[in-house]
Design an enzyme around this catalytic site. Structure first.
Site, mmCIF file in Angstrom:
data_model
loop_
_atom_site.group_PDB
_atom_site.id
_atom_site.type_symbol
_atom_site.label_atom_id
_atom_site.label_comp_id
_atom_site.label_asym_id
_atom_site.label_seq_id
_atom_site.Cartn_x
_atom_site.Cartn_y
_atom_site.Cartn_z
ATOM 1 N N GLU A 188 21.555 2.182 88.772
ATOM 2 C CA GLU A 188 21.183 1.004 88.094
ATOM 3 C C GLU A 188 20.482 0.280 88.258
ATOM 4 O OE1 GLU A 188 23.785 -1.051 86.519
ATOM 5 O OE2 GLU A 188 24.476 -2.774 87.908
ATOM 6 N N THR B 44 18.733 -7.467 82.472
ATOM 7 C CA THR B 44 19.455 -7.826 83.866
ATOM 8 C C THR B 44 18.007 -7.727 84.301
ATOM 9 O OG1 THR B 44 21.395 -7.236 84.235
ATOM 10 C CG2 THR B 44 19.913 -7.926 86.363
#
Ligand SMILES: Nc1ncnc2c1ncn2[C@@H]1O[C@H](COP(=O)(O)OP(=O)(O)OP(=O)(O)O)[C@@H](O)[C@H]1O
Ligand SMILES: N[C@@H](CCO)C(=O)O
Length: 307
Positions: free
Chosen positions: A129, A182
């Site tokens: 991530e 993101t």
């Protein structure tokens, strides 16, 4: 022990308005499928990606990065091939990178005979991530791996709390087809916030968790507000204000940005209300040139599972 496993790795909603980087929940109706298979050759090999154009190099694909972290620790005398059947669009705000990063390590853990706990699996997934977002956070990973609603108490050391999931709570998601990375959505956030806003926010997080424990929908409704992140990120999402108002005016308990956006989520009591909210949200984008998709989903309490 098995040599191959096929899994469903669900989409997830992170932040849930008040809980930036700590709260999340798991969806049922959308997710990726993945296959992991043992190979004689040591290492991680991504052999197939369908759905979206993503890197095959294992150190450039989040699924490979988390898997490499796991095998560096487990030191098996074999390797793994990974196939990714991607349904969740990258940069969607419903945990596309997280589904891959957690799916590979969930599957490898199963093929290794499950030596790692769910928390340890989440820890390895965080390495993947971090490649996508530039920071190690677990608010998409934890609900995918544990199922239901989760709260990440801390990342170093990683501590995940599984929260209760009221049975008749449904999520509506609208995904305008624009990509927000993101890393970019994190970069626009201020480094400090007024104390009065921080007080409002942590009071909301505490209230939200209490509302889940007590099935108190009225409290849940009052707790679902974000005075910290939403004012900044909502500017990146076309018609955000209109979509949110449409959801709230049509019976949603709350609505806000899903993860880093551009998806917008709403929570409703009962599937009929969630469908009414879906219709209202769709109406906003239907009158614009923006392409979009919507999903109505029960909260998925299983998380990632073998299929
Ligand atoms: N297996 C993968 N699946 C999805 N994205 C990947 C993968 N491997 C690398 N990436 C990269 O990660 C980025 C997408 O991740 P990002 O966190 O920005 O979106 P997201 O996961 O949909 O959003 P959110 O975390 O807000 O729900 C893209 O740049 C994409 O190329
Ligand atoms: N908490 C993260 C979720 C997206 O990865 C964010 O909003 O940046």
């Amino acid at each position: 022990m098995k040599n191959e496993i096929k899994i469903f790795s669900p989409a997830t909603v992170a932040n849930v308005s008040c809980g930036f980087d700590v709260l999340g929940f798991c969806l049922e109706t959308i997710g990726d499928e993945m296959i992991a298979r043992k190979t004689d050759k040591k290492g991680i090999f991504i052999t197939k990606i369908e759905g979206f154009n993503l890197p095959y190099e294992s150190d450039k694909n989040v699924a490979g990065v988390s898997a490499l972290a796991m095998i560096a620790d487990a030191q098996p005398d074999f390797g793994f091939e990974i196939e990714i059947y991607k349904k969740i669009k990258p940069g969607s705000g419903i945990g596309s990178s997280s589904a891959s990063a957690s799916g590979s390590v969930f599957a490898i853990n199963e093929l290794l005979g499950r030596p790692y706990s769910k928390t340890q699996v989440t820890d390895f997934a965080m390495k993947g991530e971090a490649l996508a977002s530039g920071s190690e956070h677990a608010d998409n990973l934890a609900p995918g791996i544990f199922g239901g609603f989760t709260l990440v108490k801390s990342t170093f050391p990683l501590e995940v709390l599984q929260l209760p999931t009221p049975k008749d709570l449904y999520a509506t998601i609208i995904h305008p087809q624009i990509e927000i990375k993101t890393a970019d959505a994190r970069a626009i956030l201020p480094k400090s916030f007024p104390l009065k806003d921080a007080i409002t926010q942590w009071a909301n997080v505490g209230s939200f968790v209490h509302a889940l424990h007590t099935n108190d929908y009225e409290l849940l409704k009052r707790a679902l507000q974000d005075v910290i992140v939403e004012p900044h990120r909502s500017q990146l999402i076309p018609y955000f204000k209109e979509v949110k108002s449409a959801a709230l005016n049509n019976g949603a308990l709350g609505a806000g940005i899903s993860g880093a956006g551009p998806s917008i989520y709403a929570l409703s009591k009962g599937i009929e209300n969630a469908k009414k909210v879906e219709k209202a949200m769709r109406n906003v984008y239907s009158n614009t040139a923006i392409a979009f998709e919507t999903y109505v989903s029960q909260i998925n309490t299983d998380g990632i599972k073998e299929i």
